[in-house]
Design a protein around this motif. Structure first.
Motif, short mmCIF file in Angstrom:
data_model
loop_
_atom_site.label_atom_id
_atom_site.label_comp_id
_atom_site.label_asym_id
_atom_site.label_seq_id
_atom_site.Cartn_x
_atom_site.Cartn_y
_atom_site.Cartn_z
N ILE A 284 47.07 23.52 37.84
CA ILE A 284 47.49 23.70 39.14
C ILE A 284 47.10 24.92 39.88
CG2 ILE A 284 50.06 23.71 40.88
CD1 ILE A 284 51.26 21.50 39.09
N ALA A 285 46.93 25.47 39.24
CA ALA A 285 46.49 27.35 39.47
C ALA A 285 45.35 27.59 40.23
CB ALA A 285 47.02 29.06 38.79
N GLN B 49 43.13 28.04 43.39
CA GLN B 49 42.60 28.85 43.52
C GLN B 49 40.50 27.71 44.21
OE1 GLN B 49 42.17 31.86 42.84
NE2 GLN B 49 39.75 32.46 43.36
N LEU B 50 40.11 26.97 43.33
CA LEU B 50 39.30 26.50 44.01
C LEU B 50 39.53 26.04 45.50
CD1 LEU B 50 38.91 24.00 41.01
CD2 LEU B 50 37.13 25.83 41.83
N ALA B 51 40.34 25.09 45.79
CA ALA B 51 40.98 24.92 47.29
C ALA B 51 40.94 25.89 47.97
CB ALA B 51 42.15 24.11 47.27
N LEU B 52 41.61 27.22 47.99
CA LEU B 52 41.83 27.84 48.47
C LEU B 52 40.11 29.16 48.94
CD1 LEU B 52 44.78 29.71 47.64
CD2 LEU B 52 44.34 28.45 49.82
N GLY B 53 39.39 28.97 47.32
CA GLY B 53 37.82 29.09 47.43
C GLY B 53 36.88 28.86 48.58
N MET C 61 34.25 41.14 56.27
CA MET C 61 35.10 40.38 55.07
C MET C 61 35.56 41.19 54.18
SD MET C 61 34.08 36.39 54.68
CE MET C 61 35.58 36.28 53.55
N LYS C 62 36.46 41.92 53.56
CA LYS C 62 36.13 42.33 52.76
C LYS C 62 37.95 42.62 51.81
CE LYS C 62 37.94 47.51 51.62
NZ LYS C 62 38.00 48.70 51.68
N GLY C 63 37.88 42.18 50.19
CA GLY C 63 39.33 42.11 50.55
C GLY C 63 38.87 41.02 48.83
N LEU C 64 40.21 41.33 47.98
CA LEU C 64 40.37 41.21 46.27
C LEU C 64 40.08 39.46 46.79
CD1 LEU C 64 41.86 43.76 44.64
CD2 LEU C 64 39.87 43.14 43.79
N THR C 65 41.36 38.79 47.47
CA THR C 65 41.94 37.36 47.38
C THR C 65 40.91 36.97 48.27
OG1 THR C 65 43.15 37.58 49.29
CG2 THR C 65 44.20 38.71 46.73
N VAL C 66 41.33 35.38 47.51
CA VAL C 66 40.73 34.26 48.44
C VAL C 66 41.20 33.92 50.64
CG1 VAL C 66 40.24 32.51 47.01
CG2 VAL C 66 42.08 32.54 47.98
#
Length: 119
Positions: A11-12, A16-20, A71-76
């Protein structure tokens, strides 16, 4: 117990794939709009455990900034933004250490974006 862990991991991974994919589509839309504004230079910096930074700059025929993308960040959840301090400035006026005085990753990405090929 093991099957519950595997289910949570799957699920995780799917989330991750969907949010990416969602983040990539937002960036692509913003980048397409930027490309309509002039010649574009792109710079990227960051690493595996540092925030990734992407800076794109559109210049007109007079070498003036018509638009930017940042754009800057570690997350989606990082989203494309503008850099208002650069709007309308000439290419030779742009100094990464002045625009991002306390952020070496942003300075590096902007330096790479400003290395546009003339022509």
């Amino acid at each position: 117990m093991v099957s519950a862990l595997i289910t949570v991991a799957v699920i995780a991974w799917c989330a991750q794939l969907a949010l990416g994919g969602w983040q990539i589509s937002r960036f692509n839309r913003a980048f397409d709009q930027l490309c309509l504004r002039g010649r574009v230079g792109v710079g990227r910096s960051g690493g595996r455990f540092k925030p990734r930074v992407v800076v794109a700059v559109a210049l007109d025929e007079d070498q003036r900034v018509t638009d930017t993308l940042f754009m800057k960040g570690l997350t989606v959840f990082a989203s494309p933004q503008k850099i208002p301090a650069m709007q309308g400035k000439h290419l030779q006026e742009l100094q990464p250490d002045v625009i991002f005085p306390h952020d070496p990753l942003c300075q590096n990405a902007l330096s790479l974006a400003l290395k546009l090929k003339h022509g």
